[in-house]
Design a protein around this motif. Sequence first.
Motif, PDB file in Angstrom:
ATOM      1  N   GLY A  43       0.176  -1.515 -12.923  1.00  0.00           N
ATOM      2  CA  GLY A  43      -0.908  -2.327 -12.368  1.00  0.00           C
ATOM      3  C   GLY A  43      -0.450  -3.667 -11.841  1.00  0.00           C
ATOM      4  N   GLU A  44       0.852  -3.885 -11.805  1.00  0.00           N
ATOM      5  CA  GLU A  44       1.365  -5.184 -11.372  1.00  0.00           C
ATOM      6  C   GLU A  44       2.396  -5.073 -10.253  1.00  0.00           C
ATOM      7  N   GLY A  45       2.442  -3.935  -9.619  1.00  0.00           N
ATOM      8  CA  GLY A  45       3.334  -3.775  -8.470  1.00  0.00           C
ATOM      9  C   GLY A  45       4.802  -3.678  -8.814  1.00  0.00           C
ATOM     10  N   GLU A  46       5.093  -3.379 -10.077  1.00  0.00           N
ATOM     11  CA  GLU A  46       6.499  -3.380 -10.477  1.00  0.00           C
ATOM     12  C   GLU A  46       7.100  -1.995 -10.696  1.00  0.00           C
ATOM     13  N   CYS A  47       6.252  -0.977 -10.861  1.00  0.00           N
ATOM     14  CA  CYS A  47       6.823   0.353 -11.132  1.00  0.00           C
ATOM     15  C   CYS A  47       6.813   1.253  -9.910  1.00  0.00           C
ATOM     16  N   GLY A  48       5.928   0.992  -8.969  1.00  0.00           N
ATOM     17  CA  GLY A  48       5.918   1.769  -7.728  1.00  0.00           C
ATOM     18  C   GLY A  48       5.197   3.113  -7.806  1.00  0.00           C
ATOM     19  N   ALA A  49       4.638   3.457  -8.965  1.00  0.00           N
ATOM     20  CA  ALA A  49       3.995   4.771  -9.099  1.00  0.00           C
ATOM     21  C   ALA A  49       2.771   4.901  -8.193  1.00  0.00           C
ATOM     22  N   CYS A  50       2.186   3.782  -7.809  1.00  0.00           N
ATOM     23  CA  CYS A  50       0.966   3.810  -6.991  1.00  0.00           C
ATOM     24  C   CYS A  50       1.266   3.652  -5.509  1.00  0.00           C
ATOM     25  N   SER A  51       2.527   3.817  -5.116  1.00  0.00           N
ATOM     26  CA  SER A  51       2.890   3.588  -3.711  1.00  0.00           C
ATOM     27  C   SER A  51       2.190   4.566  -2.774  1.00  0.00           C
ATOM     28  N   VAL A  52       1.618   4.027  -1.719  1.00  0.00           N
ATOM     29  CA  VAL A  52       1.041   4.853  -0.651  1.00  0.00           C
ATOM     30  C   VAL A  52       1.516   4.256   0.675  1.00  0.00           C
ATOM     31  N   LEU A  53       1.332   5.013   1.740  1.00  0.00           N
ATOM     32  CA  LEU A  53       1.651   4.469   3.060  1.00  0.00           C
ATOM     33  C   LEU A  53       0.391   3.827   3.623  1.00  0.00           C
ATOM     34  N   MET A  54       0.523   2.545   3.998  1.00  0.00           N
ATOM     35  CA  MET A  54      -0.595   1.858   4.627  1.00  0.00           C
ATOM     36  C   MET A  54      -0.105   1.432   6.005  1.00  0.00           C
ATOM     37  N   ASN A  55      -0.739   1.963   7.003  1.00  0.00           N
ATOM     38  CA  ASN A  55      -0.299   1.736   8.384  1.00  0.00           C
ATOM     39  C   ASN A  55       1.200   1.984   8.528  1.00  0.00           C
ATOM     40  N   GLY A  56       1.651   3.056   7.905  1.00  0.00           N
ATOM     41  CA  GLY A  56       3.035   3.486   8.060  1.00  0.00           C
ATOM     42  C   GLY A  56       4.037   2.821   7.144  1.00  0.00           C
ATOM     43  N   LYS A  57       3.578   1.879   6.344  1.00  0.00           N
ATOM     44  CA  LYS A  57       4.520   1.202   5.449  1.00  0.00           C
ATOM     45  C   LYS A  57       4.100   1.393   3.993  1.00  0.00           C
ATOM     46  N   THR A  58       5.111   1.515   3.120  1.00  0.00           N
ATOM     47  CA  THR A  58       4.764   1.701   1.707  1.00  0.00           C
ATOM     48  C   THR A  58       4.246   0.399   1.118  1.00  0.00           C
ATOM     49  N   VAL A  59       3.183   0.529   0.356  1.00  0.00           N
ATOM     50  CA  VAL A  59       2.673  -0.620  -0.398  1.00  0.00           C
ATOM     51  C   VAL A  59       2.318  -0.129  -1.802  1.00  0.00           C
ATOM     52  N   THR A  60       2.363  -1.042  -2.743  1.00  0.00           N
ATOM     53  CA  THR A  60       1.892  -0.703  -4.083  1.00  0.00           C
ATOM     54  C   THR A  60       0.370  -0.903  -4.064  1.00  0.00           C
ATOM     55  N   SER A  61      -0.350   0.194  -4.137  1.00  0.00           N
ATOM     56  CA  SER A  61      -1.792   0.132  -3.878  1.00  0.00           C
ATOM     57  C   SER A  61      -2.543  -0.576  -5.000  1.00  0.00           C
ATOM     58  N   CYS A  62      -1.863  -0.854  -6.115  1.00  0.00           N
ATOM     59  CA  CYS A  62      -2.512  -1.611  -7.188  1.00  0.00           C
ATOM     60  C   CYS A  62      -2.567  -3.093  -6.854  1.00  0.00           C
ATOM     61  N   LEU A  63      -1.824  -3.525  -5.826  1.00  0.00           N
ATOM     62  CA  LEU A  63      -1.824  -4.944  -5.452  1.00  0.00           C
ATOM     63  C   LEU A  63      -2.607  -5.209  -4.168  1.00  0.00           C
ATOM     64  N   VAL A  64      -3.189  -4.149  -3.630  1.00  0.00           N
ATOM     65  CA  VAL A  64      -3.959  -4.315  -2.397  1.00  0.00           C
ATOM     66  C   VAL A  64      -5.437  -4.209  -2.766  1.00  0.00           C
ATOM     67  N   LEU A  65      -6.211  -5.176  -2.356  1.00  0.00           N
ATOM     68  CA  LEU A  65      -7.648  -5.049  -2.580  1.00  0.00           C
ATOM     69  C   LEU A  65      -8.189  -4.007  -1.608  1.00  0.00           C
ATOM     70  N   ALA A  66      -9.151  -3.256  -2.076  1.00  0.00           N
ATOM     71  CA  ALA A  66      -9.697  -2.198  -1.226  1.00  0.00           C
ATOM     72  C   ALA A  66     -10.225  -2.769   0.089  1.00  0.00           C
ATOM     73  N   VAL A  67     -10.837  -3.950   0.021  1.00  0.00           N
ATOM     74  CA  VAL A  67     -11.373  -4.547   1.251  1.00  0.00           C
ATOM     75  C   VAL A  67     -10.274  -4.817   2.279  1.00  0.00           C
ATOM     76  N   GLN A  68      -9.055  -4.999   1.796  1.00  0.00           N
ATOM     77  CA  GLN A  68      -7.953  -5.249   2.721  1.00  0.00           C
ATOM     78  C   GLN A  68      -7.542  -3.977   3.460  1.00  0.00           C
ATOM     79  N   ALA A  69      -8.004  -2.846   2.969  1.00  0.00           N
ATOM     80  CA  ALA A  69      -7.641  -1.581   3.615  1.00  0.00           C
ATOM     81  C   ALA A  69      -8.659  -1.191   4.679  1.00  0.00           C
ATOM     82  N   ASP A  70      -9.662  -2.032   4.890  1.00  0.00           N
ATOM     83  CA  ASP A  70     -10.664  -1.744   5.923  1.00  0.00           C
ATOM     84  C   ASP A  70      -9.956  -1.558   7.261  1.00  0.00           C
TER      85      ASP A  70
END
Lengths: 159, 286, 783
Positions: A43-70
């Motif tokens: 939950g702190e962006g350190e393990c990478g288990a939540c990585s997804v591609l956002m606009n083609g780039k990997t991000v730790t989705s636990c550090l992205v607010l859902a509103v930022q994915a609009d």
Amino acid sequence: MDMKTISFSVNGKPQKVHVRTNWTLSSVLREQLGLLGTKIGCGEGECGACSVLMNGKTVTSCLVLAVQADGAEIITIEGLENMDGTLHPVQEAFVEAGAVQCGYCTPGMVMSTIALLEKHPEPTEEEVREGLTGNLCRCTGYQKIFEAVQIASKKMRRG
Amino acid sequence: MNNIKYFLPKSLEEAVKYLSDNNDAKVLAGGTDLIVKWKKTGCPDMHLMDIRGINKFAEMNDLSEGFFIGAGATIEQVESCEKIKADFPILSEAARNVGSVQVRNLATIGGNSCNAAPSADTVLPLIVYEAEAVIVSVSGEKRCTLKDFFVGPGKTVMRPGEMLKGFVLPKPKPCTVVSFAKHSRRAGMDLATVGVAVKICLKKGEKSAEEISVALGAVGPVPVSVKGLEKFNGADLSSDNVLKEIAEFSFEQASPITDVRGSKDYRSKMIVQNVKDCICKAIKID
Amino acid sequence: MAMTRYEKGDYKIIGTKRPYVDAKEKVTGRTVYVSDIHLPGMLYGKALRSPYPHAKILNVDISEALKVPGIKTVLTGKNVEQYKWGPITKDEYLIAVDKANYTGDEVAAVAGIDEEACDEAISKIRVEYEPLPAILSMHDAMKDGAPLIHESAPKNICNHFDIHHGLDTDEVFKNAYYVHEGEYETSLHYQGYIEPMAGVSVWDAHNNVTMYAGIQTPTWSRNDYAVALGIPVENLRIVQPPFGGGFGGKLSQPVHPLGALIAKYAKQPVRLVLDRVEDFQCALPRLPMYFKIKTAWDKEGKYLGKYTYIIADQGAYASYGASIALTAMYRIDIMYKCQALRSVCDLVYTNKVPTGCYRGFGNAQKHFAHETHLDEVAEVLNIAPDELRLRNFSGENYKNPHGWNTNSNAVSDCMKRGLEASEYHDKRKKFFVVNSDEKNHIKKGIGFAACVHVSGNRSFIKPFEGAAALLRMNEQGKVYVFSNEPDMGQGIRTVHSMCVQEVLSISEEHVCTTTPDTDIVPFGLGCFASRGTYMSTGALHMALNDMKSKLIKIGSEILGLPEGELELENEFVVSKTDPEKKASYADIAWKHVCDYPGQHILGIGYFTPEGVEYPDATKYNNISGGYAFGCQVAELEVNTKTGQVKVNEMWGIHDSGQPINLLAIEGQVHGGMAQGYGWALMENLAYNDKGKLMNPSFLDYQMPTAADIPKINAEFVDSFEWTTGFGAKSIGEASLIGAAPAIQNAVYNAVGVRINTMPITAEKVLKALEEKKRHQNQKTSVE
């Protein structure tokens, strides 16, 4: 409680979700959309288990607010298989190489591998290590994951 | 509890105006520090202004006075920018040393400074490259050299209503050599135990300096820009004694502490060692 | 009575590399882990944890917490029915009653409709504490005037052990040519599985509890959990879904029963998943241990005697501390032919995280100390480290003074092959030359350690050791495997599938390996003590032969041929002489279901290792049927300016008996060595002087990343353990325990200093180098 409606594309499908502004992308993927393949390890962006591609780039989705994915394009582990159930070459390679033990880091590791091979289709050992630094694995000692990346690289170049 | 007031401005003007009207609003850029801190403190109420919708913030371009890097440029964009690789190589190198791929994709160069962590990797090269922070508010733009930007842990010179627009980096003189070191415990995903950036203008064809700049990270409450190095102008950098003197002089200005990454004693030694190594690396002597 | 002696078969599948049967599910994100489970009506649970390492709980005010919208129940130590429990010593409540014993100890718990409501309620519980002096070092626990943590343990000693077998150690020390003493201390090593501790519990109106838990020991831990909850064992059903890694951390531990307790009072299903900070604070990491080892030697390097004194730090609660301490005391004695053995241990409480099982189980700690010690001895005796070990290795059919005996034992082969593969001897010479150049600040070194571990440890249930396997062929001819040995990523489901495929000549698609559900699987102990493969394939061997003979019998009825003329091939019972005469498994299975209406063909098997007995009061008797051996080698460089150690390559050469899935045991060696590498160089849960954990995150508690990990080579020497059907011994724990001492010995080879207190950080190395230099300068100035 502030709410917002976000529209985004997840695995190629349009989604419209009503979210609270304090929800993370990972929790919306998991709890609103049922995409449980995105794992929570810290939950702190350190393990990478939540990585997804956002606009083609990997991000730790636990550090992205859902509103930022609009408006964003999100690809999760569930978006890699073909319609007929054949696996993405990276997924195939992970299975063949034995790069999956407990498997909890695997979805994130696969997403990072896809981004890595996009950037470096024929990665050097150094590039592989650097590309996967943000994904902790405690089972495999990374050895068979490194092998899997090379197998995937060959598969993808063969087309 | 647990609420986030979220605002997404469409333009720089709108952002500046909003910030002026809402002094409690925090600027959300990459979120890799902000969201982690928010979570670690129990997700308190927060008022956020997300600047990622403003393309202008992520711009990088040549100005007459130097190279402009927008505060919203991601660390990844900085790392892979060809212009930066060519003209400001240790900024590119430092960017490559930030966190992981995922972190670099989210985190911004502006955030790395505004967070004002003493260990921030990209701050050190920005200091030695004599970068100026461009600060905007409704009353207009102002500049602040980066070495004067930090006033305490987590604190910068920016006042309520002000935000960072970007950095201007003057083009280094042709004789300039640089180097960067991040001394950490583990090779990947770590904060610096000690960080060092060095920039030296060499006298033509010699191993002596016209000018030396040294910046130190993770060795005090704020990143340290070593002052008074003029006294070494003209000194022979191929001399072990000179290197030792510069390193020890730099160390005098640090105030390292003991934490999980290293003891005060070890940090002190590593400041000296890494400054020496960095100078050697910059002027290419073993 | 002569022992059964199994022979190696002409295997087609066993010993090859097979992808894991569950890998496809995992790479597609379809696997549902414990923390993904969402049951109808489910609530979320959360614990409030003590901010003090040691404090009286004077009052817990829950009134404000109960007002939080969405909160169903708030529990304290005093408003619930709970019982002291613990796997060995019953010293812990699920929710502390009068006193918190470590920072992180549960003092209250809530259930609510979502995590936010829980967090808010937790923040509104007001606890009045009276802080007490705390013990933060095991060295302080037994001191006069030290605060007492548990009334039941005077001087904070939970157990004092004294094991003495064989010759009199005092006599041996008196007469020895050389006596060597050394002190060593190991660190607080966290398992670091990527899925935190998790459980989902349902408590019904009849006090029947169903628990979905990430657990290595479902049927066995039921007994512990039932005690904590005050219900009959038979009321507790544990279902073990896939879970994200265990490494010993997920045996009996408090999260699962605490979740059930919350569900009881919430009267709805409850999911309790620790967040990572909590997991760091209160999982059960490896016991730190202090060792004083004294050994006796003759001139030729014959190992004459050993005395070990250990202080073992089990933290605030006992967990499995006693068994782990015992393991540290004498397990390594099966590797060397030493005839005078005494080991004394004080297992003490401290006000830190309760410690427990972690891959290696005390043996890892001992290996760090002992294999370092042996290299020290070798240097003094001027015998090469490998030669010293070769002169003392136990070998096959060796019985040691504790009554333990080896069967297969290829430890010498492992070491020889390990040194050959790593070019140990050549490199030692080469590095000596390179390192002699004073201008060179990068010094190279290579070192190794030998290692031994059990395949199952008969020290837990007096009348029981072994495993059972149940096979069921359904009416279409598909085979289901029921075993109590769970898969936690190590790949035992694949191992089982391969054994079934081998014996029954059946395709992987027609073998279904289930995950344990205590309502269905046979009784057993589960996966710990590296027992899974050795025990369960032993049982499976018997079950498969049972099923095979049934298939042949029915096939013979269908085909009208004598049983002796039939064999199994590609899911048919076939005539050995006329391949045209054959009956398919589907036909056979259907016939059975019709002849005995509804009954599936069953294969029943069980296994208990022969020659293994529960230890007597003096801890005498052989505790394992298969001792697994190995040799691990590390090659590295040390930067003498910074003290940084960079490991370039490691080798793990093992005697695991017959490998079943070569892919999986390679993976075990890689993973085990990686954890040993991290432990050696970077991992340690650090407390400050206030008893607060300083590094509860993956950023500050450093595990190796992809950028750090050296290349690791895994290899297996030819071996077959004749006490179990398919000849397999263990690998899980043996794979970890050699890495740290190998690295230690390599560091010494590179720069001539030893860091006997783990971890071997750059800072400690630099300090040791400076001291060494100072010492040398003093020496020269005296001269």
